[in-house]
Design a protein around this motif. Structure first.
Motif, PDB file in Angstrom:
ATOM      1  N   MET A 245      39.886  26.007  19.894  1.00  0.00           N
ATOM      2  CA  MET A 245      40.194  27.376  20.246  1.00  0.00           C
ATOM      3  C   MET A 245      40.855  27.385  21.619  1.00  0.00           C
ATOM      4  O   MET A 245      40.404  26.712  22.539  1.00  0.00           O
ATOM      5  CB  MET A 245      38.917  28.209  20.253  1.00  0.00           C
ATOM      6  N   ARG A 246      41.906  28.166  21.729  1.00  0.00           N
ATOM      7  CA  ARG A 246      42.672  28.233  22.964  1.00  0.00           C
ATOM      8  C   ARG A 246      42.816  29.694  23.372  1.00  0.00           C
ATOM      9  O   ARG A 246      43.065  30.553  22.536  1.00  0.00           O
ATOM     10  CB  ARG A 246      44.038  27.615  22.727  1.00  0.00           C
ATOM     11  N   TYR A 247      42.668  29.940  24.665  1.00  0.00           N
ATOM     12  CA  TYR A 247      42.774  31.293  25.206  1.00  0.00           C
ATOM     13  C   TYR A 247      43.735  31.298  26.380  1.00  0.00           C
ATOM     14  O   TYR A 247      43.580  30.509  27.307  1.00  0.00           O
ATOM     15  CB  TYR A 247      41.410  31.807  25.661  1.00  0.00           C
ATOM     16  N   ARG A 248      44.702  32.186  26.354  1.00  0.00           N
ATOM     17  CA  ARG A 248      45.620  32.396  27.476  1.00  0.00           C
ATOM     18  C   ARG A 248      45.327  33.798  28.017  1.00  0.00           C
ATOM     19  O   ARG A 248      45.184  34.747  27.242  1.00  0.00           O
ATOM     20  CB  ARG A 248      47.056  32.296  27.014  1.00  0.00           C
ATOM     21  N   PHE A 249      45.262  33.916  29.336  1.00  0.00           N
ATOM     22  CA  PHE A 249      44.879  35.188  29.939  1.00  0.00           C
ATOM     23  C   PHE A 249      45.448  35.297  31.345  1.00  0.00           C
ATOM     24  O   PHE A 249      45.850  34.312  31.950  1.00  0.00           O
ATOM     25  CB  PHE A 249      43.349  35.326  29.980  1.00  0.00           C
ATOM     26  N   THR A 250      45.492  36.514  31.836  1.00  0.00           N
ATOM     27  CA  THR A 250      45.895  36.793  33.210  1.00  0.00           C
ATOM     28  C   THR A 250      44.680  37.343  33.942  1.00  0.00           C
ATOM     29  O   THR A 250      43.971  38.200  33.417  1.00  0.00           O
ATOM     30  CB  THR A 250      47.046  37.822  33.242  1.00  0.00           C
ATOM     31  N   SER A 251      44.443  36.814  35.135  1.00  0.00           N
ATOM     32  CA  SER A 251      43.258  37.222  35.886  1.00  0.00           C
ATOM     33  C   SER A 251      43.537  37.111  37.387  1.00  0.00           C
ATOM     34  O   SER A 251      44.384  36.331  37.814  1.00  0.00           O
ATOM     35  CB  SER A 251      42.075  36.324  35.503  1.00  0.00           C
ATOM     36  N   GLU A 252      42.801  37.880  38.153  1.00  0.00           N
ATOM     37  CA  GLU A 252      42.929  37.845  39.610  1.00  0.00           C
ATOM     38  C   GLU A 252      42.070  36.720  40.182  1.00  0.00           C
ATOM     39  O   GLU A 252      40.899  36.570  39.832  1.00  0.00           O
ATOM     40  CB  GLU A 252      42.473  39.178  40.210  1.00  0.00           C
ATOM     41  N   VAL A 253      42.652  35.951  41.085  1.00  0.00           N
ATOM     42  CA  VAL A 253      41.925  34.876  41.765  1.00  0.00           C
ATOM     43  C   VAL A 253      40.956  35.504  42.750  1.00  0.00           C
ATOM     44  O   VAL A 253      41.336  36.332  43.576  1.00  0.00           O
ATOM     45  CB  VAL A 253      42.897  33.930  42.499  1.00  0.00           C
ATOM     46  N   ARG A 254      39.693  35.122  42.634  1.00  0.00           N
ATOM     47  CA  ARG A 254      38.675  35.681  43.532  1.00  0.00           C
ATOM     48  C   ARG A 254      37.892  34.551  44.201  1.00  0.00           C
ATOM     49  O   ARG A 254      37.730  33.465  43.652  1.00  0.00           O
ATOM     50  CB  ARG A 254      37.726  36.606  42.770  1.00  0.00           C
ATOM     51  N   ARG A 255      37.409  34.846  45.391  1.00  0.00           N
ATOM     52  CA  ARG A 255      36.523  33.908  46.108  1.00  0.00           C
ATOM     53  C   ARG A 255      35.096  34.147  45.659  1.00  0.00           C
ATOM     54  O   ARG A 255      34.698  35.284  45.422  1.00  0.00           O
ATOM     55  CB  ARG A 255      36.566  34.162  47.612  1.00  0.00           C
ATOM     56  N   TRP A 256      34.329  33.084  45.610  1.00  0.00           N
ATOM     57  CA  TRP A 256      32.891  33.204  45.382  1.00  0.00           C
ATOM     58  C   TRP A 256      32.290  33.528  46.740  1.00  0.00           C
ATOM     59  O   TRP A 256      32.383  32.755  47.686  1.00  0.00           O
ATOM     60  CB  TRP A 256      32.338  31.916  44.812  1.00  0.00           C
ATOM     61  N   GLU A 257      31.709  34.704  46.849  1.00  0.00           N
ATOM     62  CA  GLU A 257      31.234  35.194  48.139  1.00  0.00           C
ATOM     63  C   GLU A 257      30.159  34.302  48.771  1.00  0.00           C
ATOM     64  O   GLU A 257      30.062  34.234  49.991  1.00  0.00           O
ATOM     65  CB  GLU A 257      30.716  36.623  48.016  1.00  0.00           C
ATOM     66  N   ALA A 258      29.384  33.592  47.968  1.00  0.00           N
ATOM     67  CA  ALA A 258      28.332  32.729  48.516  1.00  0.00           C
ATOM     68  C   ALA A 258      28.922  31.542  49.279  1.00  0.00           C
ATOM     69  O   ALA A 258      28.291  31.009  50.180  1.00  0.00           O
ATOM     70  CB  ALA A 258      27.414  32.240  47.403  1.00  0.00           C
ATOM     71  N   ARG A 259      30.137  31.110  48.887  1.00  0.00           N
ATOM     72  CA  ARG A 259      30.783  29.970  49.550  1.00  0.00           C
ATOM     73  C   ARG A 259      32.262  30.281  49.692  1.00  0.00           C
ATOM     74  O   ARG A 259      33.094  29.663  49.043  1.00  0.00           O
ATOM     75  CB  ARG A 259      30.556  28.696  48.745  1.00  0.00           C
ATOM     76  N   ARG A 260      32.588  31.195  50.556  1.00  0.00           N
ATOM     77  CA  ARG A 260      33.946  31.761  50.668  1.00  0.00           C
ATOM     78  C   ARG A 260      35.044  30.725  50.906  1.00  0.00           C
ATOM     79  O   ARG A 260      36.165  30.903  50.466  1.00  0.00           O
ATOM     80  CB  ARG A 260      33.982  32.791  51.786  1.00  0.00           C
ATOM     81  N   ASP A 261      34.760  29.648  51.596  1.00  0.00           N
ATOM     82  CA  ASP A 261      35.811  28.679  51.912  1.00  0.00           C
ATOM     83  C   ASP A 261      36.051  27.660  50.814  1.00  0.00           C
ATOM     84  O   ASP A 261      37.082  26.997  50.814  1.00  0.00           O
ATOM     85  CB  ASP A 261      35.469  27.927  53.211  1.00  0.00           C
ATOM     86  N   ASP A 262      35.112  27.519  49.897  1.00  0.00           N
ATOM     87  CA  ASP A 262      35.177  26.398  48.972  1.00  0.00           C
ATOM     88  C   ASP A 262      35.492  26.751  47.522  1.00  0.00           C
ATOM     89  O   ASP A 262      36.071  25.942  46.819  1.00  0.00           O
ATOM     90  CB  ASP A 262      33.841  25.647  48.970  1.00  0.00           C
ATOM     91  N   TRP A 263      35.103  27.914  47.060  1.00  0.00           N
ATOM     92  CA  TRP A 263      35.129  28.194  45.631  1.00  0.00           C
ATOM     93  C   TRP A 263      35.974  29.409  45.286  1.00  0.00           C
ATOM     94  O   TRP A 263      35.764  30.491  45.830  1.00  0.00           O
ATOM     95  CB  TRP A 263      33.701  28.414  45.134  1.00  0.00           C
ATOM     96  N   PHE A 264      36.906  29.200  44.369  1.00  0.00           N
ATOM     97  CA  PHE A 264      37.782  30.259  43.869  1.00  0.00           C
ATOM     98  C   PHE A 264      37.726  30.236  42.350  1.00  0.00           C
ATOM     99  O   PHE A 264      37.681  29.160  41.742  1.00  0.00           O
ATOM    100  CB  PHE A 264      39.223  30.036  44.341  1.00  0.00           C
ATOM    101  N   PHE A 265      37.751  31.413  41.744  1.00  0.00           N
ATOM    102  CA  PHE A 265      37.609  31.523  40.294  1.00  0.00           C
ATOM    103  C   PHE A 265      38.583  32.535  39.722  1.00  0.00           C
ATOM    104  O   PHE A 265      39.047  33.431  40.425  1.00  0.00           O
ATOM    105  CB  PHE A 265      36.194  32.022  39.931  1.00  0.00           C
TER     106      PHE A 265
END
Length: 98
Positions: free
Chosen positions: A1-21
């Motif tokens: 199964m394959r999914y293509r999508f558009t989404s906004e890049v967000r920071r994980w607030e618990a580790r603002r410098d390291d994690w983006f989703f």
């Protein structure tokens, strides 16, 4: 199964410098939950995928959040290779493995 999508890049607030989703859409997440529930899964309910953003692809896992939506982490090397900034809308693709 394959999914293509558009989404906004967000920071994980618990580790603002390291994690983006980026978050997968709710309907895709619901299908993935159903698919994953029939298979053994890794810790935290992770599902193995091959992800693609622009010309970059990599093996990783997506993780379900409290809202029921799966999230894809964007490592620094991916963000650098594709010139991705927080708050940007990007097109991504995930292909379920296993």
């Amino acid at each position: 199964m394959r999914y293509r999508f558009t989404s906004e890049v967000r920071r994980w607030e618990a580790r603002r410098d390291d994690w983006f989703f980026v978050d997968l859409p709710l309907d895709a997440s619901a299908e993935i939950h159903e698919w994953a529930d029939a298979r053994p899964r890794a810790g935290f309910g992770a599902v193995k995928v091959v992800a693609r953003v622009g010309g970059t692809s990599w093996s990783t896992s997506i993780f379900p959040g409290a809202s029921g939506v799966y999230s894809l982490a964007l490592a620094a090397r991916i963000r650098r290779a594709e010139s991705i900034e927080p708050g940007e809308l990007i097109e991504a693709e995930v292909e379920l493995q296993g």
